[in-house]
Design a protein around this motif. Structure first.
Motif, short mmCIF file in Angstrom:
data_model
loop_
_atom_site.label_atom_id
_atom_site.label_comp_id
_atom_site.label_asym_id
_atom_site.label_seq_id
_atom_site.Cartn_x
_atom_site.Cartn_y
_atom_site.Cartn_z
N PRO A 136 -7.64 2.79 1.61
CA PRO A 136 -7.04 2.43 0.14
C PRO A 136 -7.70 3.39 -1.00
O PRO A 136 -7.53 3.77 -1.93
N LYS B 104 -1.75 7.14 5.98
CA LYS B 104 -1.98 5.74 5.69
C LYS B 104 -1.83 5.00 7.09
O LYS B 104 -2.52 4.07 7.20
N ARG C 2 1.48 12.14 3.75
CA ARG C 2 0.80 10.99 2.94
C ARG C 2 1.04 9.65 3.79
O ARG C 2 0.13 8.81 3.94
N GLN D 263 0.92 -1.18 -0.05
CA GLN D 263 0.01 0.06 0.04
C GLN D 263 0.80 1.22 -0.07
O GLN D 263 0.35 2.47 -0.07
N PHE E 293 -6.58 6.84 -1.31
CA PHE E 293 -5.27 7.10 -1.61
C PHE E 293 -5.08 8.14 -2.73
O PHE E 293 -4.06 9.03 -2.52
#
Length: 331
Positions: free
Chosen positions: A209, A203, A199, A115, A212
């Motif tokens: 997700p 996460k 960022r 990810q 994102f």
């Protein structure tokens, strides 16, 4: 992956003051030296290495070339001259951790590999290299595996469990949380892009997700600033302390707030320009313990951090090695 190589980067150039203060409190906790001696004698590091290397996938140039290349770039950029093994472990969360003093290894979860974009992975790997460069690992692995040590080792006849008093456990966890602030600074010095750091932290905080591609870091930074404003209220301070006292990591928003504060102070840019610490004139004007590098007022006969007699001053030297730790940076 363009960026500046921070040749000669020193711990004192980027260490978070709360990290240093918490480490000082930890090393002065009653029984801590005995605990370190017993853990070294028992071989906790060998135990962890066997457990981890026997279960996880090793990252090599052939098996995972993209990850390995990111590691090489971050290692060079932060001027970490020792070899570090990299592993991938099954895990449902974005996470990473480091163990091993003599032979460090970094473990990344599968979800982190899946990810995180390359630059975000660079931030995470640089963060873990920061723990190694800052010589956090001996204490870090004790805190990280505290439940295992207290539950398994403490039940044996080594007398270790008895040493892990509530006060020591609290001191360990408090230091570990503060050490993350230092490692986040190393992460930023590695990736050299604040937007990437924000960022990555989003996460880590649980960004789904599907968002994102449309991530809004400005809202996250506003949240970080709002979090800092809560400190003006004593009740909020107490609530934050009660919610974090048993946690292994500081709140992600708190980490972002601390990193943002470091950037806005101008200290981040100063480290990029002078990775070895303050300019020579400034270093001479400041006074440091010639054993551990702790900043002094100039009137002490003994350093309050390492307890050694103060015999001279000058630019901050490399930090001392914790008990049982071999010199890690041999060129």
């Amino acid at each position: 992956m363009a960026g500046i190589k921070l040749e000669g980067l020193r711990l004192q150039a980027y260490e978070h003051p709360s990290d240093a203060a918490a480490l000082n409190a930890l090393t002065h906790t009653a029984g801590f030296d005995t605990l370190i001696t017993k853990l070294n004698a028992w071989g906790i590091e060998r135990f962890l290495r066997v457990q981890l290397t026997g279960s996880y996938l090793k990252v090599t140039q052939d098996s995972f070339p993209d990850l390995y290349q990111i590691y090489l770039v971050m290692k060079e950029r932060l001027d970490v001259p020792i070899e570090v093994d990299l592993y991938i472990a099954s895990g449902g969360e974005i996470n990473a951790f480091t163990v091993g003093v003599e032979r460090p290894l970094i473990v990344l979860t599968t979800t982190a590999v899946e990810q995180l974009a390359p630059y975000e992975m660079a931030f995470v790997i640089a963060h873990e290299l920061g723990h190694i460069k800052s010589r956090h690992v001996l204490y870090y692995q004790i805190a990280e595996f505290l439940p295992l040590i207290a539950g398994v080792v403490g039940s044996m006849t080594f007398g270790i469990g008895e040493l892990l008093s509530a006060g020591m456990q609290m001191a360990l966890l408090n230091w570990k949380r503060m050490s993350e602030f230092t490692a986040d600074r190393a992460g930023l010095l590695g990736c050299q892009d604040a937007e990437v750091a924000w960022r990555t932290m989003m996460k880590l905080a649980g960004l789904p997700p599907k968002y994102f591609a449309s991530v809004n870091t400005e809202d996250f930074l506003k949240q970080a600033r709002d979090f800092q404003a809560l400190d003006a209220d004593t009740i909020s301070k107490i609530a934050k302390w009660l919610n974090s006292v048993g946690a292994m990591h500081p709140w992600t928003v708190a980490r972002a707030q601390q990193l943002l504060q470091w950037i806005e102070s101008g200290q981040y840019e100063e480290v990029l320009k002078h990775p070895q610490g303050p300019a020579y004139g400034a270093a001479q004007a400041m006074k440091f313990c010639n054993v551990c590098g702790n900043q002094l007022k100039g009137t002490e006969a003994y350093c309050p951090r390492c307890r050694n007699a103060v015999t001279g001053y000058g630019p901050p030297p490399a930090p001392p090695l914790p008990p049982g730790m071999p010199p890690p940076f041999v060129r």
